[in-house]
Design a protein around this motif. Sequence first.
Motif, PDB file in Angstrom:
ATOM      1  N   ALA A 301     -16.402 -18.855  23.387  1.00 63.94           N
ATOM      2  CA  ALA A 301     -15.381 -19.266  22.425  1.00 63.94           C
ATOM      3  C   ALA A 301     -15.624 -18.535  21.114  1.00 63.94           C
ATOM      4  CB  ALA A 301     -15.432 -20.775  22.206  1.00 63.94           C
ATOM      5  N   LEU A 302     -14.561 -18.044  20.495  1.00 61.42           N
ATOM      6  CA  LEU A 302     -14.715 -17.242  19.282  1.00 61.42           C
ATOM      7  C   LEU A 302     -15.416 -18.007  18.168  1.00 61.42           C
ATOM      8  CD1 LEU A 302     -11.338 -15.274  19.064  1.00 61.42           C
ATOM      9  CD2 LEU A 302     -13.527 -14.540  20.036  1.00 61.42           C
ATOM     10  N   ASP A 303     -15.198 -19.313  18.067  1.00 61.12           N
ATOM     11  CA  ASP A 303     -15.832 -20.057  16.977  1.00 61.12           C
ATOM     12  C   ASP A 303     -17.341 -20.198  17.160  1.00 61.12           C
ATOM     13  OD1 ASP A 303     -16.004 -21.993  18.960  1.00 61.12           O
ATOM     14  OD2 ASP A 303     -14.637 -23.404  17.988  1.00 61.12           O
ATOM     15  N   GLN A 304     -17.846 -19.802  18.334  1.00 57.91           N
ATOM     16  CA  GLN A 304     -19.297 -19.774  18.516  1.00 57.91           C
ATOM     17  C   GLN A 304     -19.918 -18.483  17.977  1.00 57.91           C
ATOM     18  OE1 GLN A 304     -18.977 -20.938  22.950  1.00 57.91           O
ATOM     19  NE2 GLN A 304     -20.933 -21.806  22.302  1.00 57.91           N
ATOM     20  N   ILE A 305     -19.083 -17.503  17.694  1.00 58.70           N
ATOM     21  CA  ILE A 305     -19.582 -16.228  17.176  1.00 58.70           C
ATOM     22  C   ILE A 305     -19.862 -16.309  15.687  1.00 58.70           C
ATOM     23  CG2 ILE A 305     -19.007 -13.782  16.827  1.00 58.70           C
ATOM     24  CD1 ILE A 305     -17.358 -13.911  19.383  1.00 58.70           C
ATOM     25  N   GLY A 306     -19.040 -17.044  14.952  1.00 61.60           N
ATOM     26  CA  GLY A 306     -19.247 -17.161  13.513  1.00 61.60           C
ATOM     27  C   GLY A 306     -18.222 -18.066  12.872  1.00 61.60           C
ATOM     28  N   GLU A 307     -18.489 -18.435  11.621  1.00 62.36           N
ATOM     29  CA  GLU A 307     -17.581 -19.317  10.880  1.00 62.36           C
ATOM     30  C   GLU A 307     -16.251 -18.625  10.614  1.00 62.36           C
ATOM     31  OE1 GLU A 307     -17.385 -21.644   6.564  1.00 62.36           O
ATOM     32  OE2 GLU A 307     -19.255 -20.734   7.243  1.00 62.36           O
ATOM     33  N   VAL A 308     -16.312 -17.345  10.234  1.00 60.76           N
ATOM     34  CA  VAL A 308     -15.113 -16.538  10.019  1.00 60.76           C
ATOM     35  C   VAL A 308     -15.134 -15.420  11.054  1.00 60.76           C
ATOM     36  CG1 VAL A 308     -13.842 -15.080   8.415  1.00 60.76           C
ATOM     37  CG2 VAL A 308     -15.121 -17.057   7.556  1.00 60.76           C
ATOM     38  N   VAL A 309     -14.151 -15.403  11.953  1.00 56.46           N
ATOM     39  CA  VAL A 309     -14.080 -14.365  12.982  1.00 56.46           C
ATOM     40  C   VAL A 309     -12.725 -13.668  12.866  1.00 56.46           C
ATOM     41  CG1 VAL A 309     -14.317 -13.812  15.433  1.00 56.46           C
ATOM     42  CG2 VAL A 309     -15.546 -15.763  14.480  1.00 56.46           C
ATOM     43  N   THR A 313     -13.643  -8.456  14.073  1.00 55.07           N
ATOM     44  CA  THR A 313     -14.906  -8.971  14.602  1.00 55.07           C
ATOM     45  C   THR A 313     -14.751  -9.366  16.058  1.00 55.07           C
ATOM     46  OG1 THR A 313     -15.582  -9.743  12.409  1.00 55.07           O
ATOM     47  CG2 THR A 313     -16.699 -10.708  14.304  1.00 55.07           C
ATOM     48  N   ALA A 314     -13.605  -9.991  16.387  1.00 55.66           N
ATOM     49  CA  ALA A 314     -13.332 -10.309  17.791  1.00 55.66           C
ATOM     50  C   ALA A 314     -13.251  -9.044  18.632  1.00 55.66           C
ATOM     51  CB  ALA A 314     -12.031 -11.103  17.896  1.00 55.66           C
ATOM     52  N   ASP A 356     -12.591 -24.290  -4.318  1.00 54.10           N
ATOM     53  CA  ASP A 356     -11.763 -23.817  -3.209  1.00 54.10           C
ATOM     54  C   ASP A 356     -11.410 -22.329  -3.329  1.00 54.10           C
ATOM     55  OD1 ASP A 356     -10.604 -24.239  -0.721  1.00 54.10           O
ATOM     56  OD2 ASP A 356      -8.630 -24.648  -1.571  1.00 54.10           O
ATOM     57  N   VAL A 357     -12.231 -21.575  -4.024  1.00 54.71           N
ATOM     58  CA  VAL A 357     -12.119 -20.112  -4.051  1.00 54.71           C
ATOM     59  C   VAL A 357     -13.282 -19.550  -3.234  1.00 54.71           C
ATOM     60  CG1 VAL A 357     -12.192 -18.017  -5.462  1.00 54.71           C
ATOM     61  CG2 VAL A 357     -10.956 -20.046  -6.275  1.00 54.71           C
ATOM     62  N   LEU A 358     -12.964 -18.728  -2.243  1.00 48.28           N
ATOM     63  CA  LEU A 358     -13.973 -18.125  -1.372  1.00 48.28           C
ATOM     64  C   LEU A 358     -14.289 -16.716  -1.869  1.00 48.28           C
ATOM     65  CD1 LEU A 358     -15.663 -18.254   1.259  1.00 48.28           C
ATOM     66  CD2 LEU A 358     -13.641 -17.374   2.464  1.00 48.28           C
ATOM     67  N   TRP A 359     -15.573 -16.417  -2.035  1.00 46.16           N
ATOM     68  CA  TRP A 359     -16.024 -15.101  -2.500  1.00 46.16           C
ATOM     69  C   TRP A 359     -16.651 -14.357  -1.319  1.00 46.16           C
ATOM     70  CZ3 TRP A 359     -15.624 -13.499  -7.726  1.00 46.16           C
ATOM     71  CH2 TRP A 359     -15.122 -14.472  -8.598  1.00 46.16           C
ATOM     72  N   ILE A 360     -16.102 -13.206  -0.971  1.00 46.41           N
ATOM     73  CA  ILE A 360     -16.517 -12.450   0.209  1.00 46.41           C
ATOM     74  C   ILE A 360     -17.000 -11.057  -0.187  1.00 46.41           C
ATOM     75  CG2 ILE A 360     -15.742 -11.371   2.362  1.00 46.41           C
ATOM     76  CD1 ILE A 360     -15.909 -14.324   2.677  1.00 46.41           C
ATOM     77  N   ASN A 361     -18.176 -10.708   0.311  1.00 51.66           N
ATOM     78  CA  ASN A 361     -18.755  -9.371   0.115  1.00 51.66           C
ATOM     79  C   ASN A 361     -18.570  -8.546   1.389  1.00 51.66           C
ATOM     80  OD1 ASN A 361     -20.441  -7.110  -0.329  1.00 51.66           O
ATOM     81  ND2 ASN A 361     -22.272  -8.249   0.286  1.00 51.66           N
ATOM     82  N   PHE A 378      -7.350 -12.693   5.423  1.00 50.98           N
ATOM     83  CA  PHE A 378      -7.129 -13.701   4.389  1.00 50.98           C
ATOM     84  C   PHE A 378      -5.679 -13.628   3.899  1.00 50.98           C
ATOM     85  CE2 PHE A 378     -11.525 -12.135   4.235  1.00 50.98           C
ATOM     86  CZ  PHE A 378     -12.204 -13.295   4.564  1.00 50.98           C
ATOM     87  N   SER A 379      -5.188 -14.743   3.379  1.00 50.14           N
ATOM     88  CA  SER A 379      -3.757 -14.815   3.043  1.00 50.14           C
ATOM     89  C   SER A 379      -3.448 -14.539   1.580  1.00 50.14           C
ATOM     90  CB  SER A 379      -3.198 -16.188   3.438  1.00 50.14           C
ATOM     91  OG  SER A 379      -3.902 -17.222   2.782  1.00 50.14           O
TER      92      SER A 379
END
Length: 509
Positions: A301-309, A313-314, A356-361, A378-379
């Motif tokens: 299942a994709l959600d077993q690969i990581g929190e954000v997939v 990444t898939a 509720d702001v996500l910071w991604i590197n 991301f939207s």
Amino acid sequence: MTHANLDHLTRWESDWADLRVVVAGLGLSGFSAADTLIELGAKVVVIDGADTEVNRSRADTLKIVGAADVFLGAGHTDELPMIDGQAPQLLIASPGWNPRQPMLAAAAEAGIEIWGDVELAWRVREKEGRKLAEWVVITGTNGKTTTVGMTESILKAAGLRAIAAGNVGTPILDAIRDPEGFDVIAVELSSFQLHFTHSISPLASVVLNIAEDHVDWHGGFGNYKADKAKIYERTRIAAIYNADEPVVEAMVENADVIEGCRAIGFTTGVPSLSMVGVVEDLLVDRAFIEDRRNSAAELIALDQIGEVVPRHTAANAAAAAALARACGVEPAAVAAGLAGFDPGDHRIQAVARRDDVLWINDSKATNPHAAGASLGAFSSVVWIAGGLSKGVEYDELVSAHAKRLKAVVVIGTDTATLLQALERHAPQVPVIMAQVRETGVQGGAGSAGSAAGWAVMSQAVKAAAGIAKAGDTVLMAPAAASMDQFSSYAQRGNAFIDAVRALMGDDPR
């Protein structure tokens, strides 16, 4: 140029003694190539244009382990050196050396064979008393390092002695010379390395994707694609391709593989026959099972690969699964390997979430194709972008993602093409220029490394924080190389992490 005169050099015990070899470059791959050739008894001359402390130390080491002449400094790189008064028989080119570089061009003109360290590794992989490893080889514009790491993790979960090598971490010759040997080596290959390979015949191969990149090195996008396509030549079991990219599929169709080799697709959609793909958030296999016409084997299942997939990444997971399945790995090991894989830093790395702001590197996104994959996950994005563009264009990237851009914070010194694309395709999106523009930054990859580099990113992060609201993502995916203001993408990523933490009251300095 012909390679017939060195065709007899196919294993460690071949007659390498007194072979006259020039090694161009004294980085990790060049050093390992020179070290190997000295051990084999060749007469070695090493050339590197950088007379640095690191190179002088490596030169001293080579002189200790055996006879090798090492010449450092720009004045040594223009002409092909003689060895014992005769022309060299072989030149080993480090990946960064452009084939149009004067010394390499002179070697080609003289009919001297030019290999990379990967070609040399393939030629010496067979040695009496050492386990002969299978090779699975990975290339693509983006996702190589993630996919090779996933593949290594799966192979190890299956109980195989495996290692990721090549363009990632361990030089391929260091892996080849391991006394115990490996069952499988997952080899990441850049387009530079593929340019200088001629005879490798892997068990399985994959091109993950293709987009414009390194066109300055290759002299055009067509040459870049042609070098990437070389990875499929002489593949024995499975030529794995991205079924969502017709250009990659065409590479497989035109490849000269070993008879019996299968074409295996991977996709992030529902897989057709002989593909690995995704069904209702499950990664499944319709390629390596007996009843593949009527069923599929569940892998993970994709959600077993990581929190954000995100989609790419898939796709990487599907490619890695296909490579491992080509090696005979069972579905349970694929699941265990993917679930246990740690992608490391700087690849869609969640740094913080506040208000509720996500910071991604995603500093590893060094070209538009990679940045597009991140933006697509991301939207509503405040995008930190810019750097050394390497001659690429940004129109397609900006046009495709303009609707999700809330604002763009521009870093870097080579910004003209990015700014023009934003003006043409996203004129409504606010653009903020980071104010600190120093160049020539040096420092280690383990920290921000310099006050100037930290200041650049600090300005960018503060500007992004002034715009981002609940539900937004601040995404640092530069779509460019880092060397104008940072020493590496890792240093750039660490500067972003440090600046975010400082903004939130956890100043790492």
